[in-house]
Design a protein around this motif. Structure first.
Motif, mmCIF file in Angstrom:
data_model
loop_
_atom_site.group_PDB
_atom_site.id
_atom_site.type_symbol
_atom_site.label_atom_id
_atom_site.label_comp_id
_atom_site.label_asym_id
_atom_site.label_seq_id
_atom_site.Cartn_x
_atom_site.Cartn_y
_atom_site.Cartn_z
ATOM 1 N N THR A 74 0.853 -1.192 0.000
ATOM 2 C CA THR A 74 0.000 0.000 0.000
ATOM 3 C C THR A 74 0.882 1.232 0.000
ATOM 4 O O THR A 74 1.571 1.510 0.985
ATOM 5 N N ALA A 75 0.872 1.959 -1.120
ATOM 6 C CA ALA A 75 1.815 3.068 -1.260
ATOM 7 C C ALA A 75 1.316 4.065 -2.293
ATOM 8 O O ALA A 75 0.501 3.750 -3.159
ATOM 9 N N VAL A 76 1.839 5.287 -2.175
ATOM 10 C CA VAL A 76 1.596 6.355 -3.134
ATOM 11 C C VAL A 76 2.950 6.883 -3.599
ATOM 12 O O VAL A 76 3.829 7.174 -2.779
ATOM 13 N N TYR A 77 3.123 6.987 -4.922
ATOM 14 C CA TYR A 77 4.318 7.574 -5.504
ATOM 15 C C TYR A 77 3.885 8.720 -6.422
ATOM 16 O O TYR A 77 2.932 8.587 -7.190
ATOM 17 N N ALA A 78 4.606 9.826 -6.352
ATOM 18 C CA ALA A 78 4.349 10.949 -7.253
ATOM 19 C C ALA A 78 5.692 11.583 -7.597
ATOM 20 O O ALA A 78 6.545 11.780 -6.715
ATOM 21 N N GLY A 79 5.888 11.888 -8.861
ATOM 22 C CA GLY A 79 7.187 12.448 -9.221
ATOM 23 C C GLY A 79 7.223 13.010 -10.617
ATOM 24 O O GLY A 79 6.239 12.993 -11.359
ATOM 25 N N GLY A 80 8.396 13.516 -10.957
ATOM 26 C CA GLY A 80 8.617 14.088 -12.277
ATOM 27 C C GLY A 80 10.061 13.939 -12.673
ATOM 28 O O GLY A 80 10.951 13.739 -11.827
ATOM 29 N N SER A 81 10.334 14.041 -13.976
ATOM 30 C CA SER A 81 11.698 13.914 -14.478
ATOM 31 C C SER A 81 11.916 14.879 -15.628
ATOM 32 O O SER A 81 10.966 15.331 -16.277
ATOM 33 N N TYR A 82 13.184 15.190 -15.878
ATOM 34 C CA TYR A 82 13.571 16.110 -16.946
ATOM 35 C C TYR A 82 14.918 15.650 -17.477
ATOM 36 O O TYR A 82 15.819 15.297 -16.703
ATOM 37 N N GLY A 83 15.069 15.644 -18.806
ATOM 38 C CA GLY A 83 16.332 15.226 -19.374
ATOM 39 C C GLY A 83 16.583 15.840 -20.734
ATOM 40 O O GLY A 83 15.654 16.276 -21.426
ATOM 41 N N ALA A 84 17.867 15.882 -21.156
ATOM 42 C CA ALA A 84 18.243 16.451 -22.444
ATOM 43 C C ALA A 84 19.572 15.863 -22.890
ATOM 44 O O ALA A 84 20.340 15.328 -22.092
ATOM 45 N N PHE A 85 19.835 15.992 -24.208
ATOM 46 C CA PHE A 85 21.056 15.457 -24.798
ATOM 47 C C PHE A 85 21.601 16.460 -25.819
ATOM 48 O O PHE A 85 20.836 17.171 -26.462
ATOM 49 N N MET A 86 22.932 16.485 -25.974
ATOM 50 C CA MET A 86 23.570 17.378 -26.938
ATOM 51 C C MET A 86 24.813 16.703 -27.488
ATOM 52 O O MET A 86 25.520 16.005 -26.759
ATOM 53 N N ASP A 87 25.079 16.860 -28.798
ATOM 54 C CA ASP A 87 26.376 16.462 -29.336
ATOM 55 C C ASP A 87 26.881 17.556 -30.275
ATOM 56 O O ASP A 87 26.214 18.566 -30.492
ATOM 57 N N ASP A 88 28.092 17.346 -30.862
ATOM 58 C CA ASP A 88 28.712 18.418 -31.634
ATOM 59 C C ASP A 88 27.968 18.715 -32.933
ATOM 60 O O ASP A 88 28.089 19.805 -33.493
ATOM 61 N N ASP A 89 27.190 17.744 -33.436
ATOM 62 C CA ASP A 89 26.387 18.003 -34.632
ATOM 63 C C ASP A 89 25.149 18.831 -34.312
ATOM 64 O O ASP A 89 24.531 19.406 -35.215
ATOM 65 N N ASN A 90 24.769 18.869 -33.049
ATOM 66 C CA ASN A 90 23.595 19.628 -32.602
ATOM 67 C C ASN A 90 23.996 20.401 -31.348
ATOM 68 O O ASN A 90 23.811 19.916 -30.233
ATOM 69 N N PRO A 91 24.583 21.577 -31.492
ATOM 70 C CA PRO A 91 25.159 22.281 -30.340
ATOM 71 C C PRO A 91 24.135 22.719 -29.310
ATOM 72 O O PRO A 91 24.496 22.951 -28.160
ATOM 73 N N ASP A 92 22.867 22.852 -29.702
ATOM 74 C CA ASP A 92 21.837 23.178 -28.709
ATOM 75 C C ASP A 92 21.269 21.890 -28.136
ATOM 76 O O ASP A 92 21.246 20.853 -28.775
ATOM 77 N N MET A 93 20.796 22.011 -26.885
ATOM 78 C CA MET A 93 20.143 20.872 -26.275
ATOM 79 C C MET A 93 18.959 20.448 -27.143
ATOM 80 O O MET A 93 18.192 21.278 -27.612
ATOM 81 N N PHE A 94 18.826 19.158 -27.388
ATOM 82 C CA PHE A 94 17.685 18.689 -28.166
ATOM 83 C C PHE A 94 17.156 17.402 -27.524
ATOM 84 O O PHE A 94 17.771 16.822 -26.634
ATOM 85 N N GLY A 95 16.015 16.974 -28.020
ATOM 86 C CA GLY A 95 15.419 15.787 -27.444
ATOM 87 C C GLY A 95 15.010 15.994 -26.003
ATOM 88 O O GLY A 95 14.940 15.045 -25.243
ATOM 89 N N ASN A 96 14.757 17.247 -25.613
ATOM 90 C CA ASN A 96 14.368 17.513 -24.236
ATOM 91 C C ASN A 96 13.045 16.822 -23.912
ATOM 92 O O ASN A 96 12.096 16.879 -24.683
ATOM 93 N N THR A 97 12.998 16.187 -22.767
ATOM 94 C CA THR A 97 11.764 15.543 -22.315
ATOM 95 C C THR A 97 11.509 15.899 -20.858
ATOM 96 O O THR A 97 12.442 16.117 -20.086
ATOM 97 N N ARG A 98 10.236 15.954 -20.496
ATOM 98 C CA ARG A 98 9.857 16.093 -19.103
ATOM 99 C C ARG A 98 8.555 15.332 -18.898
ATOM 100 O O ARG A 98 7.748 15.196 -19.820
ATOM 101 N N SER A 99 8.351 14.831 -17.706
ATOM 102 C CA SER A 99 7.177 14.004 -17.459
ATOM 103 C C SER A 99 6.790 14.081 -15.998
ATOM 104 O O SER A 99 7.605 14.403 -15.120
ATOM 105 N N LEU A 100 5.517 13.769 -15.730
ATOM 106 C CA LEU A 100 4.961 13.657 -14.389
ATOM 107 C C LEU A 100 4.247 12.318 -14.284
ATOM 108 O O LEU A 100 3.701 11.812 -15.271
ATOM 109 N N PHE A 101 4.246 11.742 -13.085
ATOM 110 C CA PHE A 101 3.521 10.489 -12.911
ATOM 111 C C PHE A 101 3.019 10.370 -11.472
ATOM 112 O O PHE A 101 3.567 10.972 -10.538
#
Length: 752
Positions: free
Chosen positions: A716-743
C-alpha cells in the motif's frame, strides 16, 4: 564502471592518528562466556503485546530468553563486546521477538530514518529463519534502533542475499539511556513452512550489527571461519505448535497515471506527448503453506526510480541493468542457476503474468507464464552483443525445479520458452550441485533451439552465420575449496556459436574458457588491520575455431582495518584478440573506502595502464578515477554520489575523455514518507584527428528526477514524481530531445 569496496590511503594515515580514540568504542567488557549454548523450545505467549519498542508487556515474562553471545567478525567466536538479550515467543497467528541491545556509549549508536532495505550501515538487530529446516533458504528480518525494516532471502545454494523480497510484518525501535530496544511481530501468513501437527523445528539465528571502528557481526551461535554455509550453522529451535497461516490471499489493485512533453531544441515550445491512465491488479494466494500463486492483469511494470547512468564507451558488450520491478523480484531466487538464462528485463511489456513458487518435501520449484507486448532480444557474439526489438507479441514460459538428493547434493532442471509470429527461442537444461565441508562442485548443461526473422539474420550475419534456425549447447563445470585460511577454485565453460538464451543475459557465445585460482587469508585478531587477503588466478579463452581470445593473469592483495576501512591492490596482464589482431593489455588499480566518522563514507578507485581503444584498434595509456561516497545529515537526510573520469591517451594526444555523475539526496520525514532527488550527467569528448573515421567531438547527456513516496507497507503506497532530461552532441550544439514528465502511482494491499 568501477566496482565498489575498499579504503583510501588517507584512511591508513588517519587510522594511526585516530586508532587510540576509535578503539574506545570497541573496549566494552565481554558479556557472554564461551560455553553459552543457544536453543530451546519457543513457548506460546499469554496476553497481548504492543509493538512499540517498550519492553513492559507482561506477556514477555513467558518467552524464551536468549543471548547474542558471540562475535564472529572480526572476532573468531569470541565473547560479544556488548550485551544483547532476546526474548522469543508466539501466538497462534504470529512470531514475536524483543531485543534489548545495551551499549557502553549510547551516543555512538548509528540510527537513521531510511527507506525500507536501506539501513544496513546502521546499528541493527535481526532474526534469521530457516522455516523448512533444510539449510537451503532462509528469511532475514532486520530492524534498526528507529524501527526501520529490512528483509532479505538467504539462498544457501548460491550464497546470495536477496533484498527484493518484502514481507508484511510490524516492528518498532526505541533509543534508551542504556542502548536501544526493538520489538517485532512476524505474522505466520508472511512465512512459508511445513504445517505439520505439533511442534515445528526451525533453524534460527539471532543477529546484531555493531558498527564502530570495526563492523562487529554478533550472533547467538558460533560460526567457524572455515564454514562455507552460514545458514547451516543456525541453531535448531522447537515449538510453534498450532501456528495458523490464515487465508493467505492478497489483492493489490494499482493505478498509474502519467503525462509527458517534449521539444526539439532549447527555447522551442513544449509539445504534448503521451498521456496514460493504466489500472491493474495483482493477486497472491498461498493454497498451502509451501506454495504461492501470483497473477497480474494489465500490470504496471514501470520502475519508480531511474537506473544508474552507465556509459557505453570503449565497450563492445550490452550493458546490464538490475531488475527493479516488484512482480519479477519477489521469488527471483527460485529461478537462479549457474548460467544467466533468465533476465526478467527481457520481458519488457507484458499484458499479463502468472507465477508459482513453492517447496516440496525434497526440493523447490518455480514457473512463470506471460504475454509480452514486445519482443526484446540480446543478440550475442564472440566479441560483442547488443539489444534488438521485434515489433510483435510473444508468449513466454519459464520453469525451474530443484531436487535435494540429501543435505549435500541436489540436481535441477530449467527451461525458458518464447514464441512469436516468425520467432522462437527455447532453452532446456539440467544442473547439479554438491557441497560437503570445504568442498563444492557444480555443473550445468543447456541446449537451445531458435528461429529468427530475416531482418535479424541479415543484420547479424556475422553472429548468426546467415542461419535463421541456430542451435547449440552450453555447459560449465566448477570445483571450489575454502576453509579458514585457504581458498581454491577452478572451472571450465564452453558455449557453442549457435547457442541463444534470449530470455537471459548471456552476451557472449562461440567460445570456451578455463580458470584456475586461489588465495590465502591471514586473520590478525585484536590488531588495527585485522585481515589480509592474497589471491591470484589465471584464465584462457579460445574462440570455437581455436583462435586465442584472451590469456589473463591477475593478482590482488587486500586488507581490512580501522574506521571500517578496506584496501585492495590489484594487477592484471593479458593478451586480447580484437578484429584479427592480438594486443597486450596491462594495468594496476587501487580500490579503497573508509568511514572517518559515523556520518560519512568515502571511496576511491584508481586504474591506470595500457588498454585497447576498441574503435581505433590501437592501445594507449588509459586512466580511470572514481570518487564516491555517502553522507548522513541528521536523522533523515542522506546524500550519495559517484563521479567517474576516464581518459585514453595515445599517438601524442587524448583520444577520448569521459565523465559520468550519479548523485542523489533523500529526505526521510518518517519511516513511511520520503522525498528523493536524483541527478545524472555524462560528457564524452573525442579527438577526431586520432581516428581514421568521423567521430562526434563532444556529447552531453543529463537528467533529473524527483519522487515523493508514502508507504503504509510494501503493498500500500503512493508515488508521485517528475523527471527532466536532455542530450547534446557536436552536430547539434543546442540541447535537443528535451523531455519532461509527471507520474502518479497508487497501490493498495487488501487481504480478504
Amino acid at each position: 564502471m568501477a566496482a565498489r569496496p575498499v579504503p583510501t590511503l588517507i584512511a591508513i594515515a588517519l587510522a594511526s592518528a585516530l586508532s587510540a580514540q576509535a578503539a574506545k568504542a570497541d573496549q566494552a567488557a565481554p558479556t557472554a562466556t564461551a560455553d553459552y549454548i543457544p536453543g530451546g523450545r519457543i513457548p506460546q505467549l499469554q496476553g497481548e503485546i504492543s509493538i512499540d519498542g517498550v519492553l513492559d508487556d507482561a506477556a514477555w515474562e513467558g518467552a524464551l530468553v536468549q543471548e547474542i553471545a558471540y562475535d564472529i567478525q572480526p572476532g573468531d567466536n569470541t565473547p560479544a563486546p556488548v550485551k544483547t538479550t532476546v526474548r522469543i515467543g508466539y501466538t497462534t497467528d504470529a512470531l514475536y521477538l524483543s531485543f534489548q541491545a545495551l551499549d557502553p556509549d549510547p551516543s555512538a549508536i548509528r540510527a537513521h530514518l531510511r527507506d525500507r532495505d536501506s539501513a544496513f550501515n546502521d546499528d541493527w538487530v535481526g532474526v534469521f529463519l530457516d522455516t523448512f529446516n533444510d539449510q537451503r533458504r532462509g528469511y532475514e528480518l532486520i530492524v534498526n534502533p528507529l524501527g526501520v525494516q529490512a528483509d532479505l532471502i538467504n539462498d544457501a545454494t548460491t550464497g546470495n542475499e536477496d533484498a527484493s523480497w518484502d514481507g508484511l510484518w510490524s516492528s518498532a525501535g526505541k533509543l534508551t539511556e542504556e542502548g536501544y530496544n526493538v520489538e517485532m511481530r512476524i505474522p505466520f501468513s508472511t512465512l512459508r513452512f511445513r504445517n505439520n501437527p505439533g511442534d515445528k523445528r526451525w533453524g534460527i539465528s539471532l543477529f546484531r550489527n555493531y558498527p564502530r571502528d570495526k563492523r562487529h557481526q554478533l550472533t547467538s551461535h558460533k560460526v567457524p571461519r572455515k564454514s562455507n554455509c552460514f545458514l547451516c550453522e543456525w541453531t535448531k529451535y522447537d515449538g510453534m505448535a498450532g501456528a495458523q497461516q490464515g487465508r493467505n490471499i492478497e489483492v493489490v489493485p494499482t493505478l498509474t497515471m502519467g503525462k509527458s512533453q517534449l521539444r526539439n531544441a532549447a527555447g522551442q515550445p513544449w509539445q504534448s506527448g503521451d498521456s496514460s491512465i493504466e489500472p491493474g491488479v495483482d493477486v497472491s494466494w498461498a493454497p498451502s503453506p509451501a506454495m504461492t500463486l501470483n497473477a497480474t492483469l494489465n500490470p504496471d511494470f514501470s520502475q519508480v526510480e531511474t537506473d544508474q547512468l552507465q556509459l557505453d564507451v570503449n565497450n563492445s558488450f550490452a550493458l546490464f541493468y538490475q531488475e527493479k520491478r516488484p512482480f519479477f523480484l519477489e521469488g527471483a531466487d527460485y529461478f537462479t542457476s549457474q548460467f544467466d538464462v533468465l533476465y526478467t528485463r527481457q520481458i519488457a511489456d507484458p499484458d499479463f503474468g502468472l507465477r508459482t513458487t513453492g517447496r516440496t518435501t525434497n526440493g523447490a520449484y518455480g514457473a512463470i507464464i506471460a504475454r509480452d507486448a514486445t519482443t526484446l532480444l540480446l543478440v550475442p557474439g564472440v566479441l560483442g552483443s547488443r539489444f534488438e526489438q521485434l515489433d510483435q507479441d510473444a508468449n513466454v514460459a519459464v520453469g525451474r525445479y530443484r531436487h535435494d538428493i540429501n543435505k549435500n547434493a541436489s540436481i535441477g532442471v530449467i527451461g525458458t520458452f518464447r514464441q512469436g509470429d516468425d520467432y522462437a527461442n527455447n532453452v532446456v537444461g539440467m544442473d547439479a550441485r554438491w557441497q560437503k565441508d570445504a568442498h563444492t562442485a557444480k555443473a550445468q548443461f543447456l541446449h537451445s533451439q531458435s528461429e529468427y526473422p530475416m531482418r535479424i539474420v541479415n543484420a547479424y550475419a556475422n553472429e548468426l552465420g546467415n542461419d535463421d534456425t541456430p542451435s547449440g549447447d552450453a555447459w560449465r563445470m566448477e570445483y571450489s575449496f575454502g576453509n579458514r585460511n585457504w581458498s581454491f577454485n577452478t572451472w571450465h565453460m564452453d558455449i557453442d556459436p549457435g547457442f541463444r538464451a534470449d530470455l537471459g543475459f548471456m552476451g557472449q557465445v562461440g567460445y570456451e574458457k578455463s580458470l584456475i585460482g586461489g588465495g590465502y587469508s591471514w586473520f590478525l585478531d585484536g590488531k588495527s588491520f585485522n585481515r589480509i587477503n592474497l589471491r591470484a588466478d589465471f584464465d584462457v579463452t579460445h574462440r570455437f575455431d581455436g583462435q586465442l581470445l584472451e590469456r589473463e593473469l591477475e593478482g590482488s592483495i587486500g586488507t581490512q582495518g580501522p574506521m571500517q576501512s578496506s584496501l585492495s591492490l590489484h594487477g592484471m596482464a593479458r593478451k586480447r584478440f580484437w578484429r584479427g589482431q592480438l594486443f597486450d593489455e596491462r594495468y594496476a588499480d587501487i580500490n579503497t573506502n573508509f568511514r572517518p566518522n559515523a556520518k560519512l563514507q568515502l571511496g576511491l578507485y584508481l586504474n591506470a595502464g595500457t588498454m585497447l581503444d576498441l574503435a581505433a584498434e590501437k592501445t594507449g595509456k588509459r586512466t580511470m578515477v572514481e570518487f564516491w561516497g555517502n553522507a548522513n545529515i541528521g536523522r533523515g537526510v542522506a546524500t550519495d554520489w559517484s563521479l567517474v573520469h576516464q581518459e585514453m591517451r595515445r599517438d601524442g594526444g587524448t583520444a577520448f575523455e569521459t565523465m559520468v555523475l550519479n548523485a542523489g539526496s533523500s529526505w526521510q520525514f518518517t519511516p513511511r514518507q520520503r522525498l528523493r532527488l536524483t541527478l545524472q550527467g555524462s560528457q564524452v569528448e573525442r579527438n577526431p584527428a586520432l581516428y581514421a573515421f568521423p567521430v562526434n567531438e563532444k556529447a552531453r547527456d543529463w537528467a533529473a528526477q524527483m519522487v515523493y513516496s508514502y508507504k503504509v507497507n510494501p503493498r500500500t503506497a503512493v508515488y508521485a514524481g517528475g523527471s527532466y532530461g536532455a542530450f547534446m552532441d557536436d552536430d547539434n550544439p543546442d540541447m535537443f530531445g528535451n523531455t519532461r514528465s509527471l507520474f502518479v502511482k497508487l497501490s493498495y494491499g487488501w487481504q480478504p
